[in-house]
Design a protein around this motif. Sequence first.
Motif, short mmCIF file in Angstrom:
data_model
loop_
_atom_site.label_atom_id
_atom_site.label_comp_id
_atom_site.label_asym_id
_atom_site.label_seq_id
_atom_site.Cartn_x
_atom_site.Cartn_y
_atom_site.Cartn_z
N UNK A 64 0.99 -1.20 0.12
CA UNK A 64 -0.16 -0.01 -0.15
C UNK A 64 0.74 1.16 0.19
N UNK A 65 1.94 1.19 0.64
CA UNK A 65 2.88 2.27 0.78
C UNK A 65 3.32 2.61 -0.64
N UNK A 66 3.86 1.46 -1.28
CA UNK A 66 4.58 1.62 -2.59
C UNK A 66 3.68 1.91 -3.42
N UNK A 67 2.28 1.65 -3.49
CA UNK A 67 1.51 1.81 -4.38
C UNK A 67 1.10 3.47 -4.34
N UNK A 68 0.88 4.05 -3.27
CA UNK A 68 0.89 5.51 -2.99
C UNK A 68 1.87 6.36 -3.81
N UNK A 69 3.10 5.83 -3.52
CA UNK A 69 4.38 6.47 -4.18
C UNK A 69 4.32 6.46 -5.66
N UNK A 70 4.06 5.21 -6.14
CA UNK A 70 4.31 4.65 -7.45
C UNK A 70 3.29 5.51 -8.64
N UNK A 71 2.04 5.82 -8.03
CA UNK A 71 0.98 6.53 -8.59
C UNK A 71 1.60 7.68 -9.10
N UNK A 72 2.06 8.46 -8.08
CA UNK A 72 2.67 9.71 -8.42
C UNK A 72 3.73 9.91 -9.45
N UNK A 73 4.54 8.85 -9.37
CA UNK A 73 5.93 8.76 -10.01
C UNK A 73 5.38 8.42 -11.52
N UNK A 74 4.74 7.41 -11.65
CA UNK A 74 4.31 7.01 -13.05
C UNK A 74 3.63 7.89 -13.86
N UNK A 75 2.66 8.69 -12.86
CA UNK A 75 1.98 9.90 -13.62
C UNK A 75 2.82 10.95 -14.11
N UNK A 76 3.87 11.40 -13.30
CA UNK A 76 4.84 12.32 -13.90
C UNK A 76 5.62 11.75 -14.95
N UNK A 77 5.95 10.59 -14.95
CA UNK A 77 6.82 10.02 -15.89
C UNK A 77 6.04 9.97 -17.24
N UNK A 78 4.73 9.46 -17.26
CA UNK A 78 3.80 9.63 -18.35
C UNK A 78 3.62 10.98 -19.00
N UNK A 79 3.57 11.70 -18.06
CA UNK A 79 3.34 13.32 -18.37
C UNK A 79 4.68 13.64 -19.10
N UNK A 80 5.82 13.35 -18.68
CA UNK A 80 7.05 13.72 -19.17
C UNK A 80 7.36 13.25 -20.59
N UNK A 81 6.85 11.93 -20.78
CA UNK A 81 7.06 11.21 -22.13
C UNK A 81 6.17 11.73 -23.10
N UNK A 82 5.19 12.30 -22.78
CA UNK A 82 4.13 12.88 -23.71
C UNK A 82 4.25 14.17 -23.87
N UNK A 83 5.03 15.09 -23.15
CA UNK A 83 5.29 16.31 -23.57
C UNK A 83 6.87 16.09 -24.58
N UNK A 84 7.46 15.16 -24.27
CA UNK A 84 8.67 15.04 -25.08
C UNK A 84 8.39 14.34 -26.32
#
Length: 307
Positions: A64-84
Amino acid sequence: MEVELRHLRAFVAVATRGSVTAASRDLLITQPALSRTIQQLEAAVGTRLLERGPQGVEPTEAGGELLGRLRGVLRDLDAALAAAGGHAGLRIGFQWALPDPWASDLLTAFETATGARATLLRRDDIVAVLHSGEVDAALVRGEVHASGISGTVLFEEDRLAAVSTDSELAARGELDWAELPAHPVVVNTVSGATSPHLWPPGNQPSQVVECGSYDEWLAIIAAGRGIGSTTLSAARAHTHARVTYLPLRDAPRVALRLLWPTRRTSDPLLRRFGECARSMRGAHGSDASGISHGGTGFLGSVATNDP
């Protein structure tokens, strides 16, 4: 074994869906392959992350702790890839009717200025979807207090009373805010902007009818079970043959706020959306929309909701 991005996406998919079967369909891989991927991740981190519970597959405490952290990390990663890749965009959450044509004009102005796409997504639990990364920002009415969420007031709207057409109140030209507590007051506890605390002590509603959505709120009032209050823009967007809207004297106005995850305050695309939202606030006069305007520039008067 090194942890790869596929391991993280697989874990988030299963933990979010609560089912290996459903997650495998989402990820377009077989269930055995997905199960092996999860096992590899657990071996790499050295602990169990998922276990089968009464409601399906559930995260362990560590998961549960890992899930909370990963959701934000993956969202930021996807946004960065989309922008690129030149496909940048924002997903804007909202709970019920937005002022029109203000909202559609805002999206047009933002997309014209940035070349990015803005998408509106209706969600009831705005705080949850902001934390999970399902939306990048949100337009909400009323106050929201949650750790990790920041916000600013864009403008305020007039408030109307909503009564059943069968009620004797429907024949009135207007009502006074202080009159409402004498009747059962219908309150949307999930996404509404009205609560008993808006009235002073000693004059709060003696009977409150609670519901969980705007549609339920409207249906209860139409059935004559109580009266309520809503914004002018919402009344225009959600008409009902058995509900009459009346002006409310001395009623507190309803603030429309822009919310975003505090960690993304410096996001340039999000900042630009906020700037467009503030520049659009005066595009439709209060005579036509019941909107009043105030405040300073976006992020110049940010009111953080962190405790």
